[in-house]
Design a protein around this motif. Structure first.
Motif, mmCIF file in Angstrom:
data_model
loop_
_atom_site.group_PDB
_atom_site.id
_atom_site.type_symbol
_atom_site.label_atom_id
_atom_site.label_comp_id
_atom_site.label_asym_id
_atom_site.label_seq_id
_atom_site.Cartn_x
_atom_site.Cartn_y
_atom_site.Cartn_z
ATOM 1 N N GLU A 1 -41.016 -3.046 19.808
ATOM 2 C CA GLU A 1 -40.672 -2.556 21.147
ATOM 3 C C GLU A 1 -40.912 -3.610 22.216
ATOM 4 O OE1 GLU A 1 -39.181 0.268 21.757
ATOM 5 O OE2 GLU A 1 -39.201 0.733 19.617
ATOM 6 N N THR A 2 -41.888 -4.477 21.986
ATOM 7 C CA THR A 2 -42.205 -5.520 22.967
ATOM 8 C C THR A 2 -41.006 -6.424 23.224
ATOM 9 O OG1 THR A 2 -44.489 -5.525 22.170
ATOM 10 C CG2 THR A 2 -43.789 -7.438 23.463
ATOM 11 N N TYR A 3 -40.211 -6.661 22.164
ATOM 12 C CA TYR A 3 -39.122 -7.633 22.265
ATOM 13 C C TYR A 3 -37.765 -7.000 22.555
ATOM 14 C CZ TYR A 3 -42.772 -10.348 20.010
ATOM 15 O OH TYR A 3 -43.950 -10.951 19.722
ATOM 16 N N VAL A 4 -37.692 -5.668 22.489
ATOM 17 C CA VAL A 4 -36.409 -5.002 22.701
ATOM 18 C C VAL A 4 -35.828 -5.295 24.080
ATOM 19 C CG1 VAL A 4 -35.261 -2.774 22.947
ATOM 20 C CG2 VAL A 4 -36.769 -3.202 20.991
ATOM 21 N N PRO A 5 -36.614 -5.221 25.182
ATOM 22 C CA PRO A 5 -36.037 -5.526 26.506
ATOM 23 C C PRO A 5 -35.461 -6.949 26.574
ATOM 24 C CG PRO A 5 -38.133 -4.405 26.752
ATOM 25 C CD PRO A 5 -38.016 -4.745 25.300
ATOM 26 N N MET A 6 -36.166 -7.909 25.983
ATOM 27 C CA MET A 6 -35.671 -9.290 25.994
ATOM 28 C C MET A 6 -34.375 -9.409 25.198
ATOM 29 S SD MET A 6 -39.090 -11.661 25.675
ATOM 30 C CE MET A 6 -39.924 -10.663 24.457
ATOM 31 N N LEU A 7 -34.312 -8.721 24.054
ATOM 32 C CA LEU A 7 -33.094 -8.735 23.241
ATOM 33 C C LEU A 7 -31.936 -8.099 24.000
ATOM 34 C CD1 LEU A 7 -34.519 -7.761 19.735
ATOM 35 C CD2 LEU A 7 -33.444 -9.932 20.341
ATOM 36 N N ALA A 8 -32.242 -6.973 24.684
ATOM 37 C CA ALA A 8 -31.200 -6.268 25.431
ATOM 38 C C ALA A 8 -30.634 -7.152 26.541
ATOM 39 C CB ALA A 8 -31.762 -4.973 26.009
ATOM 40 N N GLU A 9 -31.543 -7.884 27.196
ATOM 41 C CA GLU A 9 -31.100 -8.791 28.275
ATOM 42 C C GLU A 9 -30.267 -9.949 27.714
ATOM 43 O OE1 GLU A 9 -33.071 -11.610 31.780
ATOM 44 O OE2 GLU A 9 -34.334 -10.243 30.607
ATOM 45 N N ALA B 1 -33.215 -0.717 6.698
ATOM 46 C CA ALA B 1 -34.441 -1.467 6.989
ATOM 47 C C ALA B 1 -35.448 -0.582 7.710
ATOM 48 C CB ALA B 1 -34.112 -2.689 7.836
ATOM 49 N N ASP B 2 -36.713 -0.680 7.297
ATOM 50 C CA ASP B 2 -37.791 0.116 7.896
ATOM 51 C C ASP B 2 -38.236 -0.537 9.203
ATOM 52 O OD1 ASP B 2 -39.918 1.694 8.519
ATOM 53 O OD2 ASP B 2 -41.120 1.196 6.748
ATOM 54 N N ILE B 3 -37.980 0.136 10.327
ATOM 55 C CA ILE B 3 -38.372 -0.413 11.636
ATOM 56 C C ILE B 3 -39.510 0.394 12.251
ATOM 57 C CG2 ILE B 3 -36.105 -1.429 12.090
ATOM 58 C CD1 ILE B 3 -35.471 1.003 13.832
ATOM 59 N N SER B 4 -40.182 1.161 11.392
ATOM 60 C CA SER B 4 -41.268 2.000 11.914
ATOM 61 C C SER B 4 -42.575 1.230 12.061
ATOM 62 C CB SER B 4 -41.493 3.205 10.981
ATOM 63 O OG SER B 4 -41.870 2.764 9.682
ATOM 64 N N HIS B 5 -42.652 0.064 11.471
ATOM 65 C CA HIS B 5 -43.867 -0.742 11.551
ATOM 66 C C HIS B 5 -43.579 -2.039 12.311
ATOM 67 C CE1 HIS B 5 -44.330 1.821 7.984
ATOM 68 N NE2 HIS B 5 -45.604 1.850 8.324
ATOM 69 N N GLY B 6 -44.565 -2.512 13.036
ATOM 70 C CA GLY B 6 -44.399 -3.757 13.783
ATOM 71 C C GLY B 6 -44.180 -3.491 15.263
ATOM 72 N N ASP B 7 -44.562 -4.463 16.059
ATOM 73 C CA ASP B 7 -44.488 -4.308 17.508
ATOM 74 C C ASP B 7 -43.127 -4.776 18.022
ATOM 75 O OD1 ASP B 7 -45.270 -3.733 20.042
ATOM 76 O OD2 ASP B 7 -46.476 -5.546 20.319
#
Length: 565
Positions: A398-406, A390-396
């Motif tokens: 990073e904004t949601y990564v901290p919430m997912l990690a938590e 899956a192409d993860i180079s497009h889209g924001d």
């Protein structure tokens, strides 16, 4: 060989270069030099997907007088889809010849708008036979100055009943300098037309007539008639990246299978003769843009369809005509790509496979129907591959990564993977959890014939698919019906089968053996369907005769007289 070496105009070479056309295909290499003369009749035999449109489209563009604003070339093809496709390709080739106009005329669209386009002045007309004849009779098109007539997919047009239309069109183009006929096969009817309307044609054959495309892998699965639909589902599920066409014999089958698969979550729609042109266009548009993964169609409805990238063609049932199989399989394996043509067959249809192999000079590979576990494994790895690529180079993201990690801080990677798998494969795992083996296994010699419910004549019966396995479960599942119709009423087994199924609206899987005599017949039928069959036929009329049908055991159906056995 390059296109430049064929003697093509520099402006056409510029357009083909931009399209990525460097080396001509075999049919283009052999046809274009002949057609550029403009005076020789030509027959080109080549499979679909071999570049026939360019083979005749490029010479037409070079021969046309761009200054003369009247029809000079006529291309006749079987269907609206092919008509539009030809126009689209010729438009690409004429990019640097802007003064040449190409117009498509076909049924299902406004004839008024098409007449308006013709009146503006056009040199090349691409038409379906019916609409063209309509325009001729309205005197809305003048074919007096037509110099070149192209009959594309001539065998398809004859199969669709356009023989008289083609002859009418050729009779109304008296000043044509040459006629060019392109076809995948050469049935006798085409040979007759060529002899009557063409003079010493140059004939070019790419490969052998009827020979299957070598880039197609022909496969088959053997199953019972009762398991045909389940086998189709297994094949689809075992090929998660499939983009294909499923062919059925009847529009009823196409519609019913489409509805069943749609209810079960598949991206599929049906193409059959009951659709309006607007509905047909909508279905084809969704299939072309891959909103639909699968298209299910009858042979008549699918004629002229040309869609790039089809990976699979599935024959839900084999056609009776080898040429029809050739056209079906030719929808895949195009433009140098590999394709797969699959046949779902009953053991009694093996003779058809052998016939296709012999005439098409092709080889069918027998495969086992995948087990439920095989399907789940294939789907699982396909999903994992999609996930990793899956192409993860497009889209924001990073904004949601901290919430997912938590959110997943206390969840192990293994558990995350399990949850992803559960969400994606719950349907497959439940459906195939206790799935049965659909393969037809050869019985041991010692067992052969044990389950035959009636050895006398049972091996010659081709119309009771599924009966032996039904009888082997207990033997009491069939009723025997008497009907006062027989071979003297003009029936043979297959036509009689179709008649009683059409009258009763039942499926052939409910039938066992059919014994036909001169004046009467005996039908074995699933007990649950017997009453419906009797209600549907008893008391009706056939060619002035009152039909009498009843239960042969309890309802007075007489035993055959001497001489009727």
């Amino acid at each position: 060989m390059t296109f430049e070496g064929l003697g093509i105009d520099a402006r056409l070479i510029q357009a083909t270069d931009e399209l990525g056309y460097v080396n001509p295909t075999a049919i283009q290499e052999q046809a274009i030099p002949v057609l550029l003369s403009g005076t020789k009749d030509f027959i080109g035999l080549a499979q679909t997907g071999t570049g026939k449109t360019a083979a005749f489209g490029i010479p037409l563009l070079q021969l046309i007088d761009a200054a003369a604003k009247y029809p000079q070339a006529l291309v006749v093809c079987p269907t609206r889809e092919l008509c539009l496709q030809i126009v689209k390709e010729i438009e690409l080739f004429k990019k640097y010849l802007p003064s040449i106009s190409v117009v498509a005329v076909y049924g299902g669209a406004s004839i008024g708008l098409q007449i308006r386009d013709l009146k503006r002045g056009t040199q090349i007309v691409v038409a379906t036979p019916g609409r063209l004849i309509d325009l001729i009779e309205r005197k809305a098109i003048n074919l007096e100055q037509i110099s070149y007539v192209v009959l594309d997919e001539a065998d398809e047009m004859l199969n669709m009943g356009f023989k008289e239309d083609i002859e009418f069109i050729l009779q109304n183009t008296p000043k044509r300098e040459s006629t060019w006929l392109f076809s995948a096969t050469m049935p006798p009817e085409i040979r007759k037309v060529s002899k009557r309307y063409m003079k010493d044609p140059v004939e070019v054959t790419v490969g052998k007539v009827n020979m299957a495309n070598k880039s197609i892998d022909h496969q088959y699965y053997v199953t019972t008639a009762h398991h045909r639909y389940e086998t189709l589902k297994r094949i689809i599920d075992f090929n998660p990246g499939i983009y294909g066409i499923i062919f059925t014999r009847t529009k009823l089958d196409a519609q019913e299978i489409s509805e069943r698969l749609t209810r079960e979550g598949y991206d599929i729609d049906a193409l059959h003769g009951d659709l309006t042109q607007a509905q047909r266009d909508k279905v084809m548009g969704q299939f072309r843009d891959k909103s639909l993964q699968l298209l299910i169609a009858t042979d008549v409805a699918a004629r002229g369809i040309d869609v790039q990238g089809i990976t699979h063609v599935i024959n839900y049932e084999l056609p009776d005509d080898v040429e029809v199989y050739t056209h079906r399989s030719g929808r895949t394996g195009r433009a140098g790509n590999q394709g797969i043509s699959i046949a779902i067959v009953h053991s009694k249809e093996m003779f058809k496979l052998k016939q296709i192999e012999r005439i098409n000079n092709s080889k069918f590979n027998k495969l086992d129907i995948p087990s439920g576990k095989d399907v789940c494994r294939k789907q699982f790895f396909h999903f994992m591959d999609k996930l990793l690529s899956a192409d993860i180079s497009h889209g924001d993201y990073e904004t949601y990564v901290p919430m997912l990690a938590e959110k997943f801080a206390d969840v192990s990677k293994e558990e995350v993977l399990k949850r992803v798998a559960a969400m994606e494969f719950d349907r497959f795992l439940k459906y195939y959890e206790n799935s049965e083996d659909l393969n037809v296994r050869e019985r041991d010699r010692s067992d052969r014939g044990k389950n035959d419910f009636n050895k006398k004549g049972s091996r010659n019966d081709a119309y009771g698919a599924g009966k032996n396995e039904f009888r082997s479960k207990g033997g009491g599942g069939y009723s025997r019906l008497f009907v006062n119709l027989g071979t003297k009423d003009g029936f043979y087994k297959s036509s009689f089968l179709q008649f009683i199924l059409d009258m009763s609206d039942l499926k052939k899987e409910v039938l066992g053996r059919i014994d036909m005599k001169d004046m009467n017949s005996w039908i074995e039928i699933d007990k649950g369907a017997a009453k419906q069959m009797i209600r549907s036929l008893d008391g009706k009329n056939y060619k002035g005769r009152r039909i009498r049908m009843n239960d042969a055991e309890t309802g007075g159906g007489r035993k055959p007289r001497r001489g009727e056995e």
